[in-house]
Design a protein around this motif. Structure first.
Motif, PDB file in Angstrom:
ATOM      1  N   ARG A 392       0.810  -1.211   0.000  1.00 23.37           N
ATOM      2  CA  ARG A 392       0.000   0.000   0.000  1.00 23.37           C
ATOM      3  C   ARG A 392       0.847   1.267   0.000  1.00 23.37           C
ATOM      4  O   ARG A 392       1.946   1.302   0.542  1.00 23.37           O
ATOM      5  CB  ARG A 392      -0.912  -0.051   1.225  1.00 23.37           C
ATOM      6  N   GLN A 393       0.321   2.335  -0.553  1.00 22.32           N
ATOM      7  CA  GLN A 393       1.091   3.555  -0.782  1.00 22.32           C
ATOM      8  C   GLN A 393       1.169   4.471   0.427  1.00 22.32           C
ATOM      9  O   GLN A 393       1.760   5.553   0.354  1.00 22.32           O
ATOM     10  CB  GLN A 393       0.507   4.310  -1.984  1.00 22.32           C
ATOM     11  N   THR A 394       0.589   4.071   1.540  1.00 28.69           N
ATOM     12  CA  THR A 394       0.680   4.859   2.761  1.00 28.69           C
ATOM     13  C   THR A 394       0.710   3.936   3.959  1.00 28.69           C
ATOM     14  O   THR A 394       0.217   2.812   3.903  1.00 28.69           O
ATOM     15  CB  THR A 394      -0.506   5.839   2.886  1.00 28.69           C
ATOM     16  N   ASP A 395       1.299   4.413   5.063  1.00 31.24           N
ATOM     17  CA  ASP A 395       1.309   3.641   6.300  1.00 31.24           C
ATOM     18  C   ASP A 395       0.133   3.994   7.194  1.00 31.24           C
ATOM     19  O   ASP A 395      -0.064   3.377   8.237  1.00 31.24           O
ATOM     20  CB  ASP A 395       2.607   3.905   7.075  1.00 31.24           C
ATOM     21  N   ASP A 396      -0.611   5.030   6.822  1.00 33.38           N
ATOM     22  CA  ASP A 396      -1.686   5.524   7.670  1.00 33.38           C
ATOM     23  C   ASP A 396      -3.029   4.875   7.309  1.00 33.38           C
ATOM     24  O   ASP A 396      -3.213   4.362   6.216  1.00 33.38           O
ATOM     25  CB  ASP A 396      -1.815   7.042   7.535  1.00 33.38           C
ATOM     26  N   GLY A 397      -3.968   4.930   8.234  1.00 30.62           N
ATOM     27  CA  GLY A 397      -5.337   4.506   7.961  1.00 30.62           C
ATOM     28  C   GLY A 397      -5.519   3.014   7.783  1.00 30.62           C
ATOM     29  O   GLY A 397      -6.452   2.582   7.102  1.00 30.62           O
ATOM     30  N   LEU A 398      -4.652   2.197   8.400  1.00 31.67           N
ATOM     31  CA  LEU A 398      -4.758   0.741   8.284  1.00 31.67           C
ATOM     32  C   LEU A 398      -5.432   0.186   9.537  1.00 31.67           C
ATOM     33  O   LEU A 398      -5.098   0.561  10.657  1.00 31.67           O
ATOM     34  CB  LEU A 398      -3.376   0.118   8.107  1.00 31.67           C
ATOM     35  N   TYR A 399      -6.374  -0.760   9.331  1.00 34.59           N
ATOM     36  CA  TYR A 399      -7.098  -1.400  10.427  1.00 34.59           C
ATOM     37  C   TYR A 399      -7.081  -2.913  10.228  1.00 34.59           C
ATOM     38  O   TYR A 399      -7.241  -3.408   9.106  1.00 34.59           O
ATOM     39  CB  TYR A 399      -8.551  -0.915  10.486  1.00 34.59           C
ATOM     40  N   CYS A 400      -6.903  -3.633  11.335  1.00 35.06           N
ATOM     41  CA  CYS A 400      -6.904  -5.091  11.299  1.00 35.06           C
ATOM     42  C   CYS A 400      -8.170  -5.602  11.990  1.00 35.06           C
ATOM     43  O   CYS A 400      -8.510  -5.163  13.091  1.00 35.06           O
ATOM     44  CB  CYS A 400      -5.663  -5.638  11.995  1.00 35.06           C
ATOM     45  N   TRP A 401      -8.834  -6.566  11.352  1.00 31.35           N
ATOM     46  CA  TRP A 401     -10.140  -7.037  11.801  1.00 31.35           C
ATOM     47  C   TRP A 401     -10.086  -8.538  12.064  1.00 31.35           C
ATOM     48  O   TRP A 401      -9.876  -9.336  11.158  1.00 31.35           O
ATOM     49  CB  TRP A 401     -11.186  -6.705  10.733  1.00 31.35           C
ATOM     50  N   ARG A 402     -10.287  -8.900  13.343  1.00 32.73           N
ATOM     51  CA  ARG A 402     -10.375 -10.304  13.739  1.00 32.73           C
ATOM     52  C   ARG A 402     -11.597 -10.487  14.607  1.00 32.73           C
ATOM     53  O   ARG A 402     -11.683  -9.919  15.696  1.00 32.73           O
ATOM     54  CB  ARG A 402      -9.122 -10.735  14.510  1.00 32.73           C
ATOM     55  N   GLY A 403     -12.544 -11.266  14.113  1.00 33.00           N
ATOM     56  CA  GLY A 403     -13.762 -11.515  14.884  1.00 33.00           C
ATOM     57  C   GLY A 403     -14.514 -10.228  15.155  1.00 33.00           C
ATOM     58  O   GLY A 403     -14.895  -9.499  14.243  1.00 33.00           O
ATOM     59  N   ARG A 404     -14.688  -9.911  16.429  1.00 33.74           N
ATOM     60  CA  ARG A 404     -15.378  -8.687  16.810  1.00 33.74           C
ATOM     61  C   ARG A 404     -14.399  -7.553  17.115  1.00 33.74           C
ATOM     62  O   ARG A 404     -14.802  -6.484  17.593  1.00 33.74           O
ATOM     63  CB  ARG A 404     -16.267  -8.949  18.042  1.00 33.74           C
ATOM     64  N   ASP A 405     -13.131  -7.781  16.862  1.00 29.73           N
ATOM     65  CA  ASP A 405     -12.092  -6.799  17.181  1.00 29.73           C
ATOM     66  C   ASP A 405     -11.614  -6.101  15.914  1.00 29.73           C
ATOM     67  O   ASP A 405     -11.019  -6.720  15.043  1.00 29.73           O
ATOM     68  CB  ASP A 405     -10.930  -7.513  17.871  1.00 29.73           C
ATOM     69  N   LEU A 406     -11.884  -4.823  15.797  1.00 30.26           N
ATOM     70  CA  LEU A 406     -11.383  -4.005  14.699  1.00 30.26           C
ATOM     71  C   LEU A 406     -10.509  -2.921  15.311  1.00 30.26           C
ATOM     72  O   LEU A 406     -10.996  -2.096  16.091  1.00 30.26           O
ATOM     73  CB  LEU A 406     -12.535  -3.374  13.916  1.00 30.26           C
ATOM     74  N   ARG A 407      -9.215  -2.939  14.994  1.00 33.32           N
ATOM     75  CA  ARG A 407      -8.280  -2.034  15.643  1.00 33.32           C
ATOM     76  C   ARG A 407      -7.329  -1.386  14.636  1.00 33.32           C
ATOM     77  O   ARG A 407      -7.009  -1.984  13.607  1.00 33.32           O
ATOM     78  CB  ARG A 407      -7.448  -2.781  16.677  1.00 33.32           C
ATOM     79  N   PRO A 408      -6.859  -0.173  14.930  1.00 31.64           N
ATOM     80  CA  PRO A 408      -5.801   0.406  14.092  1.00 31.64           C
ATOM     81  C   PRO A 408      -4.549  -0.454  14.187  1.00 31.64           C
ATOM     82  O   PRO A 408      -4.247  -1.026  15.239  1.00 31.64           O
ATOM     83  CB  PRO A 408      -5.573   1.785  14.710  1.00 31.64           C
ATOM     84  N   CYS A 409      -3.819  -0.562  13.107  1.00 24.77           N
ATOM     85  CA  CYS A 409      -2.597  -1.352  13.113  1.00 24.77           C
ATOM     86  C   CYS A 409      -1.595  -0.740  12.147  1.00 24.77           C
ATOM     87  O   CYS A 409      -1.867   0.260  11.492  1.00 24.77           O
ATOM     88  CB  CYS A 409      -2.872  -2.813  12.777  1.00 24.77           C
ATOM     89  N   SER A 410      -0.438  -1.337  12.065  1.00 22.48           N
ATOM     90  CA  SER A 410       0.632  -0.867  11.197  1.00 22.48           C
ATOM     91  C   SER A 410       1.047  -1.990  10.273  1.00 22.48           C
ATOM     92  O   SER A 410       0.951  -3.169  10.631  1.00 22.48           O
ATOM     93  CB  SER A 410       1.827  -0.421  12.047  1.00 22.48           C
ATOM     94  N   ARG A 411       1.531  -1.633   9.102  1.00 19.20           N
ATOM     95  CA  ARG A 411       2.027  -2.665   8.191  1.00 19.20           C
ATOM     96  C   ARG A 411       3.204  -3.424   8.797  1.00 19.20           C
ATOM     97  O   ARG A 411       3.520  -4.535   8.370  1.00 19.20           O
ATOM     98  CB  ARG A 411       2.429  -2.058   6.834  1.00 19.20           C
ATOM     99  N   TYR A 412       3.845  -2.851   9.820  1.00 10.14           N
ATOM    100  CA  TYR A 412       4.962  -3.517  10.477  1.00 10.14           C
ATOM    101  C   TYR A 412       4.523  -4.434  11.614  1.00 10.14           C
ATOM    102  O   TYR A 412       5.333  -5.159  12.172  1.00 10.14           O
ATOM    103  CB  TYR A 412       5.955  -2.473  11.002  1.00 10.14           C
ATOM    104  N   THR A 413       3.249  -4.394  11.984  1.00 10.80           N
ATOM    105  CA  THR A 413       2.755  -5.259  13.059  1.00 10.80           C
ATOM    106  C   THR A 413       1.716  -6.259  12.577  1.00 10.80           C
ATOM    107  O   THR A 413       1.198  -7.047  13.360  1.00 10.80           O
ATOM    108  CB  THR A 413       2.133  -4.422  14.197  1.00 10.80           C
TER     109      THR A 413
END
Length: 427
Positions: A392-413
């Motif tokens: 992706r062309q930016t590191d910002d605005g990324l979210y990881c979704w597992r089950g009922r958990d939607l959280r901000p995350c980083s491409r490095y995590t």
């Protein structure tokens, strides 16, 4: 419209992103050196080419190391200065593209990533193939052989992606009379070569033929990093994060073909009406149009809708890429005025489908290029998702979704949030 040429031409991509090492053809009469390090290993390197490379300022963005906590906020937005300093000390990164012209008729030894119809068996999905390309390329560097890609399953790769930095035209008939070997290293059948990749055994004895075809869908970066001299052989492999390795590799290798570029522009003209776009990739599994597609754990869609509900609808177009038409239809019904889509029917590029594979491959590429340009991106437990986060062309605005958990995350995590065998680090 037929988006995939039905012929027997082999799509091959010449890659040269080796940095700090040299990439020499084992030929008693000629050596072609591709790498430029602190000391030049070949006095015949074209000085004009070196000057051109040094003028290119393809430095990657400052690498960021995010600490991620349970909840909904990033606890650390500090730049990892040590990693950044290490990166900037390396004068020749793999994305310093070298537009090398090779006399292919003089090449004897070659390593070929294979995903072709000429041989039966699976190649894996899009992320599997990118992992295979990366691992096979590193094998080529370690054995000092040129690297090619033979990819026509289900379509010829260069119909959609063409070399980004140099001309890789190739005539497959050149290698017809060469001594060849085919290594099917898909999935766990690749375990048998780990001792060669880690340096416990001489890798040249395993890949010793004139032409070594390798079908692989595994990322062996952690195995390669165990080699005693890997820091001097391939410096960037020990310095860059997984996210940056994939991003630099993809951007250096590929750009859209005229056909794909036109399809992307037509999609934008037809669908886009707002300045920003928020996206989600939702891998469900069990798609009836994809035989043997395994069902994934249920994702409560209200989690996704709750997030989309918070966005300013005059500012954001919305997009969902998914293997489920039901998910996409639900999104279109709920956000009729904002939801956009890509043309074609859903398929998996490595599985038999009732849908035209040409149409399916184009849709996959349009989904991919849409996701990597999103201002906001929600990803799920999927190799395709993780790859889009990497490229992706930016590191910002990324979210990881597992089950009922939607959280901000980083491409490095991402790999910590979605542990497992997708893009396969550490496995």
């Amino acid at each position: 419209m037929n988006y995939c040429k039905r012929n027997h031409c082999i799509g091959l991509v010449l890659i040269s992103f080796m940095v700090g090492t040299y990439f020499a053809v084992r030929n008693t009469e000629k050596h072609y050196t591709f790498g430029i390090g602190a000391s030049l290993l070949d006095n015949q390197i074209n000085n004009d080419l070196i000057d051109q490379i040094r003028k290119q300022e393809f430095w990657m963005n400052s690498s960021k190391n995010y600490s991620f906590g349970i909840g909904a906020s990033l606890l650390d937005n500090q730049i990892n200065n040590d990693l950044t300093d290490q990166i900037r000390k390396q004068e020749n990164w793999m994305n310093s593209s070298i537009p090398t012209v090779i006399n292919i008729t003089d090449i004897k030894y070659v390593v070929v990533y294979d995903c072709s119809k000429a041989r039966p068996g699976a190649c894996g999905g899009w992320s599997d193939r990118m992992s295979g390309i990366l691992s096979t390329f590193i094998i080529a560097v370690l054995t000092k052989q040129p690297f090619l890609v033979n990819f026509d399953k289900p379509c010829i790769l260069q119909d959609y992606l063409v070399p980004a930095t140099f001309d890789w035209r190739y005539n497959a008939s050149i290698f017809q009379r060469r001594n060849t070997a085919y290594h099917n290293l898909i999935d766990y059948s690749s375990n048998k070569i780990k001792s060669f990749l880690t340096g416990s055994k001489d890798i040249n004895t395993y890949f010793s033929r004139d032409v070594n075809f390798i079908r692989m869908n595994w990322d062996f970066t952690e195995s390669f990093r165990k080699r005693p001299n890997i820091g001097s052989e391939i410096p960037w492999l020990t310095k860059l994060t997984y996210a940056d390795i994939y991003k630099q590799m993809f951007e250096m290798l590929f750009k859209p073909s005229p056909l794909l570029d036109q399809a992307i522009k037509e999609q934008y003209r037809r669908w886009r009406s707002r300045p920003k776009i928020a996206c989600a990739h939702v891998r469900v599994g069990g798609n009836p149009t994809i035989p043997k597609d395994l069902k994934r754990k249920n994702k409560p869609l209200e989690i996704l809708w709750q997030y989309f509900d918070t966005l300013n609808k005059t500012e954001y177009d919305l997009f969902i890429a998914s293997d489920s038409e039901q998910v996409k239809d639900a999104g279109k019904k709920r956000y009729h005025g904002n939801m956009i889509d890509t043309v074609g029917k859903i398929t998996h590029i490595d599985r038999r489908s009732k849908t035209d594979p040409n149409e399916g491959f184009l849709k996959m590429m349009l989904d991919f290029y849409t996701l990597i340009t999103c201002d906001k991106l929600i990803i799920t437990y999927s190799g395709f998702s993780i790859l889009t986060a990497y490229v992706r062309q930016t590191d910002d605005g990324l979210y990881c979704w597992r089950g009922r958990d939607l959280r901000p995350c980083s491409r490095y995590t991402v790999q910590n949030i979605f542990p497992g065998e997708f893009l396969a680090p550490g496995t």
